[in-house]
Write an enzyme that holds these catalytic residues in place. Structure first.
Site, PDB file in Angstrom:
ATOM      1  N   GLY A   8       0.836  -1.211   0.000  1.00  0.00           N
ATOM      2  CA  GLY A   8       0.000   0.000   0.000  1.00  0.00           C
ATOM      3  C   GLY A   8       0.862   1.250   0.000  1.00  0.00           C
ATOM      4  O   GLY A   8       0.461   2.301   0.506  1.00  0.00           O
ATOM      5  N   GLN A  12      -2.359   6.789   1.188  1.00  0.00           N
ATOM      6  CA  GLN A  12      -2.229   8.005   2.008  1.00  0.00           C
ATOM      7  C   GLN A  12      -1.106   7.874   3.035  1.00  0.00           C
ATOM      8  O   GLN A  12      -0.281   8.782   3.179  1.00  0.00           O
ATOM      9  CB  GLN A  12      -3.551   8.294   2.725  1.00  0.00           C
ATOM     10  CG  GLN A  12      -3.555   9.634   3.451  1.00  0.00           C
ATOM     11  CD  GLN A  12      -4.699   9.787   4.441  1.00  0.00           C
ATOM     12  OE1 GLN A  12      -5.366   8.825   4.803  1.00  0.00           O
ATOM     13  NE2 GLN A  12      -4.911  11.011   4.888  1.00  0.00           N
ATOM     14  N   ASP A  53      -0.514  -7.452  -6.346  1.00  0.00           N
ATOM     15  CA  ASP A  53      -1.755  -7.503  -5.580  1.00  0.00           C
ATOM     16  C   ASP A  53      -1.498  -8.347  -4.320  1.00  0.00           C
ATOM     17  O   ASP A  53      -1.076  -9.507  -4.435  1.00  0.00           O
ATOM     18  CB  ASP A  53      -2.829  -8.148  -6.473  1.00  0.00           C
ATOM     19  CG  ASP A  53      -4.218  -8.091  -5.857  1.00  0.00           C
ATOM     20  OD1 ASP A  53      -4.317  -8.063  -4.609  1.00  0.00           O
ATOM     21  OD2 ASP A  53      -5.190  -8.089  -6.625  1.00  0.00           O
ATOM     22  N   TYR A 142     -15.580  -2.555   6.830  1.00  0.00           N
ATOM     23  CA  TYR A 142     -14.208  -2.105   7.122  1.00  0.00           C
ATOM     24  C   TYR A 142     -13.845  -2.402   8.579  1.00  0.00           C
ATOM     25  O   TYR A 142     -12.790  -2.971   8.881  1.00  0.00           O
ATOM     26  CB  TYR A 142     -14.139  -0.608   6.831  1.00  0.00           C
ATOM     27  CG  TYR A 142     -12.869   0.091   7.232  1.00  0.00           C
ATOM     28  CD1 TYR A 142     -11.695  -0.087   6.510  1.00  0.00           C
ATOM     29  CD2 TYR A 142     -12.850   0.959   8.331  1.00  0.00           C
ATOM     30  CE1 TYR A 142     -10.534   0.587   6.869  1.00  0.00           C
ATOM     31  CE2 TYR A 142     -11.698   1.640   8.686  1.00  0.00           C
ATOM     32  CZ  TYR A 142     -10.539   1.447   7.956  1.00  0.00           C
ATOM     33  OH  TYR A 142      -9.402   2.114   8.315  1.00  0.00           O
TER      34      TYR A 142
HETATM   35  N1  SER Z   1      -9.774   7.193   8.034  1.00  0.00           N
HETATM   36  C1  SER Z   1     -10.422   5.922   7.998  1.00  0.00           C
HETATM   37  C2  SER Z   1     -11.711   6.003   7.300  1.00  0.00           C
HETATM   38  O1  SER Z   1     -12.337   7.032   7.376  1.00  0.00           O
HETATM   39  C3  SER Z   1     -10.661   5.414   9.396  1.00  0.00           C
HETATM   40  O2  SER Z   1      -9.727   4.486   9.723  1.00  0.00           O
HETATM   41  O3  SER Z   1     -12.135   5.045   6.732  1.00  0.00           O
END
Ligand code: SER
Length: 318
Positions: A8, A12, A53, A142
């Site tokens: 990754g 960010q 990947d 997530y």
């Molecule tokens: N910054 C992340 C999100 O908003 C949170 O871990 O998904």
């Protein structure tokens, strides 16, 4: 940490963590691995770069073997909002990617850094002074992958002796690479719009309070934890860490101190609002402070000042 792999690396966190690791441990010793998002030229030119990947276990194993990797910072992951759009894909990338990394680490004796998140908490979690050890029943896919990841890392340490370590990051504010579809992205977007147009329409409600952190602290924390004395770590895979906690209204007010004409409006996205409402407002990070000495450098005023300066330069308005 002699030979490091960052998955990754074009994301960010990765875009900045890779550069910090190269500065500290030598450019040739830090292999950046991206996939999908093209790397910034600085990242690609400053040291070894490859693209694969993380769901491909055999390629990952080969890379770890070829470069004699001993430490993996595993950052490849889908974020919360995009995870709600594509839950099956989020499970596949976040869980199978992590399992492949842990397996490669088990076989080749690597240490692993895994970023968890405020997203690992849910509506049943105490939202204020959220304890280190508490209820974790996240409402997003997530979040489910983050709790599962924390547990899987604990398991690989206990069962196989893999040196796994991790942090529960809050929303991260940065000026190098954009976040890719998270709920806290507003706290990055707002700076670009403030400098570009002087107005920002926020997708979260004015009073939605969330934990946040400026990227230099997030990078320091990852390296700090990975170089800490492992014998002192009791919560090795999921340390709460935070640096500041604010609402969109408070962030806008701080920006207005520098740009008095800046205005904010609210066009609420119900999906991201519901996610934000299920997350902590302020985490207790005393375990990280006690076990490895965590403390942030940036609070809200210093972060806003630095962000505005950097974004203005980036947009040619400095
Ligand atoms: N910054 C992340 C999100 O908003 C949170 O871990 O998904």
């Amino acid at each position: 940490m002699k030979k490091i792999l960052v998955t990754g690396a074009t994301g960010q966190i990765g875009s900045e963590l890779t550069m910090a690791l190269r500065d500290r441990f030598g450019a040739d010793n830090v292999l950046a691995a991206g996939h999908g998002r093209p790397p910034l030229s600085k990242l690609q030119q400053s040291g070894p770069y490859c693209s694969f990947d993380v769901r491909d276990a055999s390629v990952l194993r080969q890379v770890v073997e070829d470069y004699q990797i001993d430490t993996i910072f595993h950052l490849a992951s889908l974020l919360s909002a995009v995870g709600e759009e594509k839950p099956q894909l989020a499970w596949d990338i976040n869980m199978n990617g992590l399992l492949n990394v842990l397996e490669a680490a088990r076989v080749h004796g690597c240490a692993v850094f895994f970023p968890s998140s405020i997203g690992a908490f849910g509506p049943g979690t105490p939202a204020v002074d959220t304890p280190q050890d508490t209820i974790q029943r996240p409402a997003t896919l997530y979040g489910i992958t983050k709790v599962s990841g924390e547990l899987l890392c604990d398991y690989y340490h206990r069962r196989f002796g893999v040196d796994t370590r991790g942090l529960r990051y809050p929303g991260l504010i940065s000026n190098v690479a954009l976040p890719g579809g998270g709920t806290t992205d507003y706290a990055v977007d707002i700076f670009y719009e403030a400098v570009k147009s002087g107005h920002y329409d926020c997708f979260l409600d004015a009073d939605t309070q969330l934990d946040m952190m400026y990227m230099p602290d997030a990078i320091d924390a990852a390296i700090w934890l990975m170089t800490a004395d492992g014998r002192k770590l009791r919560h090795r895979n999921a340390f709460n860490i935070t640096a500041m906690s604010f609402t969109p209204r408070q962030l806008a007010a701080e920006i207005q101190k520098h740009l008095p004409g800046f205005t904010i409006g609210y066009r609420i996205d119900p999906v991201r609002q519901a996610i934000a409402d299920s997350w902590p407002r302020h985490m207790d990070d005393s375990a990280a402070r006690a076990e490895w000495g965590w403390r942030p450098r940036f609070g809200l005023p210093k972060m806003v000042e630095d962000m505005l300066e950097k974004i203005a330069v980036k947009l040619g308005k400095g």
